[in-house]
Design an enzyme around this catalytic site. Sequence first.
Site, PDB file in Angstrom:
ATOM      1  CD  GLU A 135      -2.963  -1.352   0.493  1.00 42.38           C
ATOM      2  OE1 GLU A 135      -3.132  -0.441  -0.479  1.00 42.38           O
ATOM      3  OE2 GLU A 135      -3.833  -2.237   0.625  1.00 42.38           O
ATOM      4  CD  GLU A 146      -3.566   2.499  -2.388  1.00 42.18           C
ATOM      5  OE1 GLU A 146      -3.493   1.588  -1.417  1.00 42.18           O
ATOM      6  OE2 GLU A 146      -4.154   2.347  -3.558  1.00 42.18           O
ATOM      7  CG  HIS A 151      -6.341   0.677   1.501  1.00 36.98           C
ATOM      8  ND1 HIS A 151      -6.229   0.271  -0.190  1.00 36.98           N
ATOM      9  CD2 HIS A 151      -7.709   0.944   1.668  1.00 36.98           C
ATOM     10  CE1 HIS A 151      -7.394   0.718  -0.519  1.00 36.98           C
ATOM     11  NE2 HIS A 151      -8.261   1.053   0.292  1.00 36.98           N
ATOM     12  CE1 TYR A 160      -9.581  -0.980  15.440  1.00 35.59           C
ATOM     13  CE2 TYR A 160     -10.336  -1.936  13.473  1.00 35.59           C
ATOM     14  CZ  TYR A 160     -10.389  -1.581  14.804  1.00 35.59           C
ATOM     15  OH  TYR A 160     -11.778  -1.835  15.458  1.00 35.59           O
ATOM     16  CD  GLU A 212      -3.527   0.471  -6.803  1.00 39.00           C
ATOM     17  OE1 GLU A 212      -3.468   1.112  -7.831  1.00 39.00           O
ATOM     18  OE2 GLU A 212      -4.149   0.569  -5.742  1.00 39.00           O
ATOM     19  CD  GLU A 245      -6.327  -1.543  -3.802  1.00 36.93           C
ATOM     20  OE1 GLU A 245      -6.068  -1.024  -4.875  1.00 36.93           O
ATOM     21  OE2 GLU A 245      -5.973  -1.428  -2.762  1.00 36.93           O
ATOM     22  CG  HIS A 289      -7.359   2.728  -6.022  1.00 44.13           C
ATOM     23  ND1 HIS A 289      -6.678   2.144  -4.671  1.00 44.13           N
ATOM     24  CD2 HIS A 289      -8.292   3.412  -5.571  1.00 44.13           C
ATOM     25  CE1 HIS A 289      -7.230   2.598  -3.709  1.00 44.13           C
ATOM     26  NE2 HIS A 289      -8.116   3.536  -4.323  1.00 44.13           N
TER      27      HIS A 289
HETATM   28 MN    MN Z   1      -4.764   1.003  -4.294  1.00 40.06          MN
HETATM   29 FE    FE Z   2      -4.783  -0.132  -1.437  1.00 37.55          FE
END
Ligand code: MN
Ligand code: FE
Length: 361
Positions: free
Chosen positions: A98, A129, A132, A138, A201, A235, A238
């Site tokens: 990422e 990103e 992500h 987390y 990706e 994604e 993206h």
């Molecule tokens: Mn991405």
């Molecule tokens: Fe991502």
Amino acid sequence: METKTYTIGGKTFTLDKQKAEAAFEAKRIINGKDTMFFNILPIKYHWAYELYKSMKANHWEPEDIPMQKDCEQWNSAEVSEIEQWIIKMGIGYFSAAEGIVGDNIIHVVRELVTAPELKLVLGRHAHEENIHADSLVYMISSLGLNPHECEAMFDDIPTIRKKNAFVVSNSRALRREIDLTRTENKQALARNIFLFGQCMEGTQFYGLFGMILSLYRQNKFPGIGQMFRYTLRDESNHIELFRNLLMDLVEENPDVWTNAFRDELTELMKEAVALEKEFIRDCLPVNAVGLSAEEFQLYIDYIADRRLEGVGLEALHPSTKNPFPWLAEMMDIRKEQNFFEGRVTEYQKASSLLSVDDDEL
Ligand code: MN
Ligand code: FE
């Protein structure tokens, strides 16, 4: 003064027609007008603005997803060591990946494109990103994992190292002043956009996505699975963003799209697929999640062909069917009703409230 009216998102803008037309004409994917002003209007690349809006409507925050069940499972006999290993591998790989994607957007692609609406949507892409990457933090903190152990998976596993070197070397090579009037340099950028959007990706993320969603399908780690589903939804935007970027770049610069260059992109995808299959064979205990390694590799072929066709290149294995239709279904979360939908509506409400306030000002 002749004016022209634009209506966007329920708002109306009036622009000087001559100036607006000149600004519109000067907009290009690359080699457009250099300006210090972020002149989004008049919009030329509507797909970019629309993608920006739908990406924003999909906004999510990791902390919205409960991790209690995942934590219970992690420390129980319900979950095997192999399953824990898959999760650590997923966290380790994506923590690096990422960041690599976000970095390439900020330092290469967003730097080189010239139309402001493209910079706008690329800024959102980079932010996603970050979301992500933050979701992985987390997961690590909720499960009490040692982050260095996850990092080590990335550093120590040769097939992951190879996958990352494949993209990082390309991104590094483009961090300099380049003369984008030269065909070879335009091709270098086009190659970067194809490599990141369609190969990385678009294809190389899918091995681990498939593994983690297979666990999710068996009710293992529901919080982590949910976060990966939201990541996957992002994604897909993206991939679409980079696909459009490449298509319009080529349309405006037909000198890029030679037969030799098209073959080169196809070869690049072949290499990406070979690296992903090698990674799957070496690293992914697919049998442990009830899948066959052979089908899993067919799945990668299937995904790669969709990416190639998406940018007008020929599929490598045109007769391959999707061996995991359930995976496609699981990735499609638009129709699904769940706890999160309420939250998304709240974000959207909050932003529409803001625009009401704007109108009153
Ligand atoms: Mn991405
Ligand atoms: Fe991502």
